[in-house]
Design a protein around this motif. Structure first.
Motif, PDB file in Angstrom:
ATOM      1  N   PHE A 152       0.800  -1.221   0.000  1.00 45.25           N
ATOM      2  CA  PHE A 152       0.000   0.000   0.000  1.00 45.25           C
ATOM      3  C   PHE A 152       0.841   1.284   0.000  1.00 45.25           C
ATOM      4  O   PHE A 152       0.561   2.198  -0.770  1.00 45.25           O
ATOM      5  CB  PHE A 152      -0.981  -0.010   1.177  1.00 45.25           C
ATOM      6  N   PRO A 153       1.889   1.413   0.840  1.00 45.31           N
ATOM      7  CA  PRO A 153       2.665   2.657   0.795  1.00 45.31           C
ATOM      8  C   PRO A 153       3.345   2.882  -0.554  1.00 45.31           C
ATOM      9  O   PRO A 153       3.492   4.032  -0.993  1.00 45.31           O
ATOM     10  CB  PRO A 153       3.706   2.469   1.912  1.00 45.31           C
ATOM     11  N   TRP A 154       3.761   1.796  -1.204  1.00 47.49           N
ATOM     12  CA  TRP A 154       4.420   1.928  -2.500  1.00 47.49           C
ATOM     13  C   TRP A 154       3.467   2.437  -3.569  1.00 47.49           C
ATOM     14  O   TRP A 154       3.847   3.228  -4.432  1.00 47.49           O
ATOM     15  CB  TRP A 154       5.009   0.583  -2.921  1.00 47.49           C
ATOM     16  N   LEU A 155       2.235   1.978  -3.512  1.00 44.23           N
ATOM     17  CA  LEU A 155       1.264   2.336  -4.545  1.00 44.23           C
ATOM     18  C   LEU A 155       0.574   3.669  -4.256  1.00 44.23           C
ATOM     19  O   LEU A 155       0.257   4.423  -5.185  1.00 44.23           O
ATOM     20  CB  LEU A 155       0.197   1.245  -4.656  1.00 44.23           C
ATOM     21  N   MET A 156       0.342   3.975  -2.984  1.00 44.85           N
ATOM     22  CA  MET A 156      -0.555   5.066  -2.634  1.00 44.85           C
ATOM     23  C   MET A 156       0.114   6.179  -1.838  1.00 44.85           C
ATOM     24  O   MET A 156      -0.500   7.209  -1.598  1.00 44.85           O
ATOM     25  CB  MET A 156      -1.732   4.511  -1.811  1.00 44.85           C
ATOM     26  N   GLY A 157       1.355   5.972  -1.402  1.00 41.46           N
ATOM     27  CA  GLY A 157       2.004   6.952  -0.561  1.00 41.46           C
ATOM     28  C   GLY A 157       1.695   6.717   0.914  1.00 41.46           C
ATOM     29  O   GLY A 157       0.771   5.989   1.274  1.00 41.46           O
ATOM     30  N   MET A 158       2.475   7.351   1.778  1.00 46.04           N
ATOM     31  CA  MET A 158       2.394   7.077   3.202  1.00 46.04           C
ATOM     32  C   MET A 158       1.055   7.483   3.812  1.00 46.04           C
ATOM     33  O   MET A 158       0.474   6.744   4.597  1.00 46.04           O
ATOM     34  CB  MET A 158       3.526   7.793   3.943  1.00 46.04           C
ATOM     35  N   ARG A 159       0.540   8.654   3.477  1.00 46.51           N
ATOM     36  CA  ARG A 159      -0.649   9.155   4.164  1.00 46.51           C
ATOM     37  C   ARG A 159      -1.884   8.315   3.844  1.00 46.51           C
ATOM     38  O   ARG A 159      -2.654   7.948   4.741  1.00 46.51           O
ATOM     39  CB  ARG A 159      -0.902  10.623   3.794  1.00 46.51           C
ATOM     40  N   ARG A 160      -2.103   8.023   2.555  1.00 37.82           N
ATOM     41  CA  ARG A 160      -3.256   7.196   2.192  1.00 37.82           C
ATOM     42  C   ARG A 160      -3.117   5.800   2.803  1.00 37.82           C
ATOM     43  O   ARG A 160      -4.085   5.233   3.332  1.00 37.82           O
ATOM     44  CB  ARG A 160      -3.355   7.079   0.671  1.00 37.82           C
ATOM     45  N   ALA A 161      -1.909   5.230   2.700  1.00 33.26           N
ATOM     46  CA  ALA A 161      -1.692   3.893   3.247  1.00 33.26           C
ATOM     47  C   ALA A 161      -1.909   3.879   4.751  1.00 33.26           C
ATOM     48  O   ALA A 161      -2.538   2.956   5.293  1.00 33.26           O
ATOM     49  CB  ALA A 161      -0.284   3.419   2.896  1.00 33.26           C
ATOM     50  N   MET A 162      -1.420   4.894   5.431  1.00 33.94           N
ATOM     51  CA  MET A 162      -1.555   4.935   6.883  1.00 33.94           C
ATOM     52  C   MET A 162      -3.022   4.991   7.304  1.00 33.94           C
ATOM     53  O   MET A 162      -3.434   4.326   8.268  1.00 33.94           O
ATOM     54  CB  MET A 162      -0.803   6.142   7.448  1.00 33.94           C
ATOM     55  N   GLU A 163      -3.813   5.747   6.579  1.00 33.42           N
ATOM     56  CA  GLU A 163      -5.236   5.835   6.915  1.00 33.42           C
ATOM     57  C   GLU A 163      -5.911   4.472   6.795  1.00 33.42           C
ATOM     58  O   GLU A 163      -6.692   4.069   7.668  1.00 33.42           O
ATOM     59  CB  GLU A 163      -5.909   6.849   5.996  1.00 33.42           C
ATOM     60  N   LEU A 164      -5.603   3.742   5.717  1.00 31.59           N
ATOM     61  CA  LEU A 164      -6.183   2.414   5.546  1.00 31.59           C
ATOM     62  C   LEU A 164      -5.698   1.451   6.622  1.00 31.59           C
ATOM     63  O   LEU A 164      -6.467   0.650   7.154  1.00 31.59           O
ATOM     64  CB  LEU A 164      -5.842   1.862   4.168  1.00 31.59           C
ATOM     65  N   ALA A 176      -9.895   4.219  -5.205  1.00 28.71           N
ATOM     66  CA  ALA A 176      -8.721   3.380  -5.463  1.00 28.71           C
ATOM     67  C   ALA A 176      -7.960   3.859  -6.688  1.00 28.71           C
ATOM     68  O   ALA A 176      -6.725   3.857  -6.709  1.00 28.71           O
ATOM     69  CB  ALA A 176      -9.141   1.925  -5.637  1.00 28.71           C
ATOM     70  N   ALA A 177      -8.681   4.279  -7.723  1.00 22.21           N
ATOM     71  CA  ALA A 177      -8.029   4.812  -8.914  1.00 22.21           C
ATOM     72  C   ALA A 177      -7.398   6.166  -8.626  1.00 22.21           C
ATOM     73  O   ALA A 177      -6.272   6.454  -9.060  1.00 22.21           O
ATOM     74  CB  ALA A 177      -9.027   4.910 -10.061  1.00 22.21           C
ATOM     75  N   ALA A 178      -8.084   7.009  -7.878  1.00 24.27           N
ATOM     76  CA  ALA A 178      -7.544   8.334  -7.554  1.00 24.27           C
ATOM     77  C   ALA A 178      -6.317   8.232  -6.658  1.00 24.27           C
ATOM     78  O   ALA A 178      -5.389   9.044  -6.765  1.00 24.27           O
ATOM     79  CB  ALA A 178      -8.623   9.182  -6.878  1.00 24.27           C
ATOM     80  N   PHE A 179      -6.281   7.212  -5.779  1.00 26.41           N
ATOM     81  CA  PHE A 179      -5.191   7.075  -4.806  1.00 26.41           C
ATOM     82  C   PHE A 179      -3.974   6.354  -5.379  1.00 26.41           C
ATOM     83  O   PHE A 179      -2.918   6.361  -4.755  1.00 26.41           O
ATOM     84  CB  PHE A 179      -5.671   6.314  -3.568  1.00 26.41           C
ATOM     85  N   GLY A 180      -4.122   5.675  -6.519  1.00 26.44           N
ATOM     86  CA  GLY A 180      -3.003   4.979  -7.121  1.00 26.44           C
ATOM     87  C   GLY A 180      -3.012   3.477  -6.960  1.00 26.44           C
ATOM     88  O   GLY A 180      -2.118   2.792  -7.459  1.00 26.44           O
ATOM     89  N   PHE A 181      -4.022   2.930  -6.261  1.00 28.13           N
ATOM     90  CA  PHE A 181      -4.116   1.476  -6.149  1.00 28.13           C
ATOM     91  C   PHE A 181      -4.461   0.854  -7.491  1.00 28.13           C
ATOM     92  O   PHE A 181      -3.980  -0.229  -7.833  1.00 28.13           O
ATOM     93  CB  PHE A 181      -5.183   1.115  -5.109  1.00 28.13           C
ATOM     94  N   ALA A 182      -5.331   1.505  -8.239  1.00 26.68           N
ATOM     95  CA  ALA A 182      -5.803   1.005  -9.528  1.00 26.68           C
ATOM     96  C   ALA A 182      -5.464   1.993 -10.633  1.00 26.68           C
ATOM     97  O   ALA A 182      -5.219   3.179 -10.370  1.00 26.68           O
ATOM     98  CB  ALA A 182      -7.314   0.761  -9.490  1.00 26.68           C
ATOM     99  N   ASN A 183      -5.490   1.503 -11.872  1.00 23.08           N
ATOM    100  CA  ASN A 183      -5.253   2.384 -13.015  1.00 23.08           C
ATOM    101  C   ASN A 183      -6.448   3.286 -13.285  1.00 23.08           C
ATOM    102  O   ASN A 183      -6.307   4.514 -13.412  1.00 23.08           O
ATOM    103  CB  ASN A 183      -4.954   1.559 -14.266  1.00 23.08           C
TER     104      ASN A 183
END
Length: 280
Positions: A152-164, A176-183
């Motif tokens: 998650f941190p690699w795909l979405m960055g620390m802040r988004r990953a930390m919240e999840l 998920a698309a806006a955060f970088g998890f999905a295309n």
């Protein structure tokens, strides 16, 4: 093609091999039996000169609700992983990198719930397309551990990953698309068609060149430490299994059953099985 019990295999368009997780009555829970068939089918597609791209999707109402918690995950693993401490998270990560290291691109087509181990299967794929109303997350952080594959941190960055990671909340496909998890995210009724359009487009590039295109991106992630970081994350997962909270929750599964334990886990959050309305 071989007969399978837990997956369906077809070729919906030229040079595209589609693999459908086929345990809809179990929300496509990833048992080792299903995973064994899936890895075999992916590797068969990778060897087949008539195939350029593989697509993974789920039958029924969701992609996958995660690993099959009702079975012993140490038995019947689809490939050998050294035994001992952290065998399961190490095995999961090795499986993700087996998909990562295939020559040919793999696309995840995600709808409905994509939870816990379902997210780990999706992130192992090269491209991820989701229904805009999909529900994607890792609720196991509420009761067991952080992810086996901490991508998650690699795909979405620390802040988004930390919240999840600190809530276990799910994000929508649009998020998920806006955060970088999905295309990209599409309306559910468009998802299959749009995935096949992209698969056909990817298949236009010859496989001998495409495997280098794919590897060129992965090598950059390797240079930034992604592979080493994810492997290190298996130790955190194993450490979490020794906490009082995790031991108590596992005991609850054994005494009251998985459904009761999941309901208890999510009750104070008002989601998952305790949501007033649910898509699966």
């Amino acid at each position: 093609m071989s007969d399978y019990q837990y997956i369906l295999v077809d070729e919906p368009v030229e040079r595209v091999r589609r693999l459908t997780l086929n345990r809809p009555e179990k929300r496509n829970a990833l048992s080792n039996a299903l995973r064994t068939e899936l890895f075999a089918a992916l590797e068969a597609a990778d060897r087949d000169d008539a195939v350029s791209v593989a697509v993974i999707r789920g039958a029924g109402q969701c992609f996958s609700a995660g690993y099959d918690l009702g079975s012993n995950n140490r038995e019947g693993q689809p490939f050998y992983t050294a035994p001992g401490l952290a065998n399961w998270p190490r095995h999961v990560v090795e499986g993700c990198f087996r998909i990562w290291d295939l020559a040919k691109p793999v696309i995840a087509q995600v709808h409905g719930h994509c939870l816990a181990g379902g997210t780990e299967l999706a992130v192992a794929c090269d491209l991820v397309y989701v229904a805009d109303d999909a529900m994607i997350g890792y609720p196991a952080v509420r009761s067991i551990s952080p992810p086996d594959n901490q991508s998650f941190p690699w795909l979405m960055g620390m802040r988004r990953a930390m919240e999840l990671m600190l809530t276990g909340d799910a994000m929508s496909g649009t998020e998920a698309a806006a955060f970088g998890f999905a295309n990209r995210a599409f309306p559910l009724d468009e998802l299959e068609g749009r995935v096949l359009e992209m698969a056909a487009r990817v298949a236009k590039i010859p496989s001998d060149l495409q495997q280098i295109n794919k590897r060129a991106v992965h090598r950059q992630m390797d240079a930034m430490g992604m592979r080493a970081g994810i492997r290190a994350g298996t130790e955190m997962q194993a450490l979490a299994m020794s906490t009082e909270t995790t031991r108590a929750w596992v005991a609850q599964i054994q005494t009251r059953g998985l459904n009761s334990a999941l309901t208890s886990r999510d009750a104070t959050f008002g989601d998952g099985r305790t949501a007033k309305t649910t898509s699966v």
